[in-house]
Design a protein around this motif. Structure first.
Motif, mmCIF file in Angstrom:
data_model
loop_
_atom_site.group_PDB
_atom_site.id
_atom_site.type_symbol
_atom_site.label_atom_id
_atom_site.label_comp_id
_atom_site.label_asym_id
_atom_site.label_seq_id
_atom_site.Cartn_x
_atom_site.Cartn_y
_atom_site.Cartn_z
ATOM 1 N N ARG A 1 -1.834 12.407 17.880
ATOM 2 C CA ARG A 1 -0.665 12.942 18.332
ATOM 3 C C ARG A 1 -0.781 14.491 18.539
ATOM 4 O O ARG A 1 -0.381 15.016 19.846
ATOM 5 N N LEU B 1 -9.841 9.515 24.016
ATOM 6 C CA LEU B 1 -9.228 9.933 22.865
ATOM 7 C C LEU B 1 -9.710 9.155 21.830
ATOM 8 O O LEU B 1 -9.677 7.883 21.785
ATOM 9 N N ASN C 1 -4.337 -2.837 22.925
ATOM 10 C CA ASN C 1 -4.571 -2.056 22.154
ATOM 11 C C ASN C 1 -3.460 -1.568 21.434
ATOM 12 O O ASN C 1 -2.926 -0.427 21.623
ATOM 13 N N THR D 1 -10.201 9.159 17.303
ATOM 14 C CA THR D 1 -10.197 9.984 15.821
ATOM 15 C C THR D 1 -10.859 9.121 14.821
ATOM 16 O O THR D 1 -11.099 8.062 14.854
ATOM 17 N N GLY E 1 -3.867 7.884 11.264
ATOM 18 C CA GLY E 1 -2.479 7.480 10.920
ATOM 19 C C GLY E 1 -1.809 8.984 10.340
ATOM 20 O O GLY E 1 -0.983 9.105 9.605
ATOM 21 N N ARG E 2 -2.690 10.160 10.547
ATOM 22 C CA ARG E 2 -2.281 11.379 10.072
ATOM 23 C C ARG E 2 -2.133 12.165 10.952
ATOM 24 O O ARG E 2 -1.713 13.493 10.706
ATOM 25 N N GLY E 3 -2.022 11.793 12.175
ATOM 26 C CA GLY E 3 -1.181 12.605 13.210
ATOM 27 C C GLY E 3 -2.259 13.457 14.088
ATOM 28 O O GLY E 3 -1.728 14.254 14.827
ATOM 29 N N LYS F 1 5.379 6.654 21.582
ATOM 30 C CA LYS F 1 6.344 7.595 21.041
ATOM 31 C C LYS F 1 6.170 9.056 21.815
ATOM 32 O O LYS F 1 7.120 9.808 21.732
HETATM 33 C C1 LIG Z 1 -5.715 5.195 18.868
HETATM 34 C C2 LIG Z 1 -5.909 6.387 17.971
HETATM 35 C C3 LIG Z 1 -6.660 7.581 18.649
HETATM 36 C C4 LIG Z 1 -4.933 6.741 17.119
HETATM 37 O O1 LIG Z 1 -5.486 7.982 16.400
HETATM 38 P P1 LIG Z 1 -4.752 8.352 14.873
HETATM 39 O O2 LIG Z 1 -5.188 9.657 14.745
HETATM 40 O O3 LIG Z 1 -4.438 7.501 13.986
HETATM 41 O O4 LIG Z 1 -3.017 8.698 15.518
HETATM 42 P P2 LIG Z 1 -1.723 9.481 14.967
HETATM 43 O O5 LIG Z 1 -2.109 9.555 13.207
HETATM 44 O O6 LIG Z 1 -1.634 10.764 15.632
HETATM 45 O O7 LIG Z 1 -0.833 8.146 15.190
HETATM 46 C C5 LIG Z 1 0.330 8.855 15.372
HETATM 47 C C6 LIG Z 1 1.230 7.705 15.331
HETATM 48 O O8 LIG Z 1 0.841 6.518 15.668
HETATM 49 C C7 LIG Z 1 1.383 5.443 14.454
HETATM 50 N N1 LIG Z 1 0.017 4.962 14.094
HETATM 51 C C8 LIG Z 1 -1.232 5.183 14.191
HETATM 52 N N2 LIG Z 1 -1.914 4.385 13.620
HETATM 53 C C9 LIG Z 1 -1.340 3.371 12.879
HETATM 54 C C10 LIG Z 1 -1.515 2.296 12.187
HETATM 55 N N3 LIG Z 1 -2.671 2.085 11.847
HETATM 56 N N4 LIG Z 1 -0.759 1.895 11.542
HETATM 57 C C11 LIG Z 1 0.942 2.021 11.965
HETATM 58 N N5 LIG Z 1 1.162 3.278 12.700
HETATM 59 C C12 LIG Z 1 0.188 3.820 13.286
HETATM 60 C C13 LIG Z 1 1.919 6.388 13.590
HETATM 61 O O9 LIG Z 1 3.245 5.562 13.443
HETATM 62 C C14 LIG Z 1 1.949 7.355 13.849
HETATM 63 O O10 LIG Z 1 3.427 8.020 14.106
HETATM 64 P P3 LIG Z 1 4.071 9.201 13.985
HETATM 65 O O11 LIG Z 1 3.235 10.405 14.617
HETATM 66 O O12 LIG Z 1 5.487 9.196 14.452
HETATM 67 O O13 LIG Z 1 3.925 9.356 12.407
HETATM 68 C C15 LIG Z 1 -7.208 5.767 16.818
HETATM 69 O O14 LIG Z 1 -6.785 4.801 16.209
HETATM 70 C C16 LIG Z 1 -8.474 5.718 17.466
HETATM 71 O O15 LIG Z 1 -9.393 6.275 17.766
HETATM 72 N N6 LIG Z 1 -8.640 4.150 17.745
HETATM 73 C C17 LIG Z 1 -9.961 3.768 18.547
HETATM 74 C C18 LIG Z 1 -10.182 4.410 19.806
HETATM 75 C C19 LIG Z 1 -8.845 4.367 20.706
HETATM 76 O O16 LIG Z 1 -8.125 2.997 20.627
HETATM 77 N N7 LIG Z 1 -8.786 5.213 21.490
HETATM 78 C C20 LIG Z 1 -7.795 5.230 22.569
HETATM 79 C C21 LIG Z 1 -8.157 4.562 23.799
HETATM 80 S S1 LIG Z 1 -6.841 4.414 24.988
#
Ligand SMILES: CC(C)(COP(=O)(O)OP(=O)(O)OC[C@H]1O[C@@H](n2cnc3c(N)ncnc32)[C@H](O)[C@@H]1OP(=O)(O)O)[C@@H](O)C(=O)NCCC(=O)NCCS
Length: 153
Positions: free
Chosen positions: A104, A91, A130, A93, A99-101, A139
């Motif tokens: 999720r 996974l 992580n 992004t 942080g834009r969903g 969540k």
């Molecule tokens: C982990 C990862 C996939 C999250 O992607 P994302 O698109 O930012 O996630 P989302 O926007 O869908 O996050 C959803 C929720 O997480 C929380 N969240 C995510 N990033 C956050 C941040 N930097 N600060 C605070 N909250 C955060 C939000 O509260 C949000 O909650 P909500 O849906 O209730 O509003 C992204 O940070 C990433 O690619 N990281 C690097 C690779 C990685 O770690 N992959 C997963 C390996 S297991």
């Protein structure tokens, strides 16, 4: 109002957009430079996404027409149920849309795909450090306390 992510199956024409996300994901896990994933692994994984005989699947998320996230998931057997289970392996992004969903939406679409494939169970692993990923995972799923061991011969 911010646009909602649009999640859809990966297409063969997405390679140029998917590759930087895949590279970014691998780099996140230290697979870069001298320890980068061998190109033949990427080539094989890519082919498997489009092979109906392979259990390897991919979705991407678009925001405003741009591919900004990926998820890869695999169906496999289980000894404690007749139907398959779904392992969500990768996974990622794009940093500028975090942080834009998007993640999720990707996870929730895997839930839908798993149900369509006849299973209710989707599971994955992450590092306990992580914190960003875990904020989201707490969540959308439940942590049952398992830890992972592995061995490479
Ligand atoms: C982990 C990862 C996939 C999250 O992607 P994302 O698109 O930012 O996630 P989302 O926007 O869908 O996050 C959803 C929720 O997480 C929380 N969240 C995510 N990033 C956050 C941040 N930097 N600060 C605070 N909250 C955060 C939000 O509260 C949000 O909650 P909500 O849906 O209730 O509003 C992204 O940070 C990433 O690619 N990281 C690097 C690779 C990685 O770690 N992959 C997963 C390996 S297991």
């Amino acid at each position: 109002m911010p646009t909602a992510p649009d999640v859809r199956p990966l297409r063969e024409t997405d390679r140029a957009a998917w590759l930087p996300l895949w590279d970014g994901y691998n780099a996140f896990y230290g697979r870069k430079g001298d320890t980068a994933l061998a190109p033949e692994i990427t080539a094989t994984t890519w082919k498997r996404f489009f092979d109906a005989n392979e259990p390897v699947n991919a979705l991407v998320a678009e925001l405003d027409g741009e591919v900004v996230g990926l998820v890869h998931y695999i169906f496999h057997r289980s000894t404690n149920r007749i139907e398959p289970v779904c392992y969500l392996q990768d996974l990622f992004t794009k940093e500028s849309v975090r942080g834009r969903g998007v993640a999720r939406a990707l996870i929730e679409t895997v839930y839908v795909k798993a149900r369509e494939h006849g299973t209710k169970r989707v599971y994955w692993q992450t590092q306990d450090t992580n914190a960003t990923a875990r904020m989201l995972y707490d969540k959308v799923a439940k942590h049952y306390g398992f830890i992972v061991y592995s061995h490479e011969s």
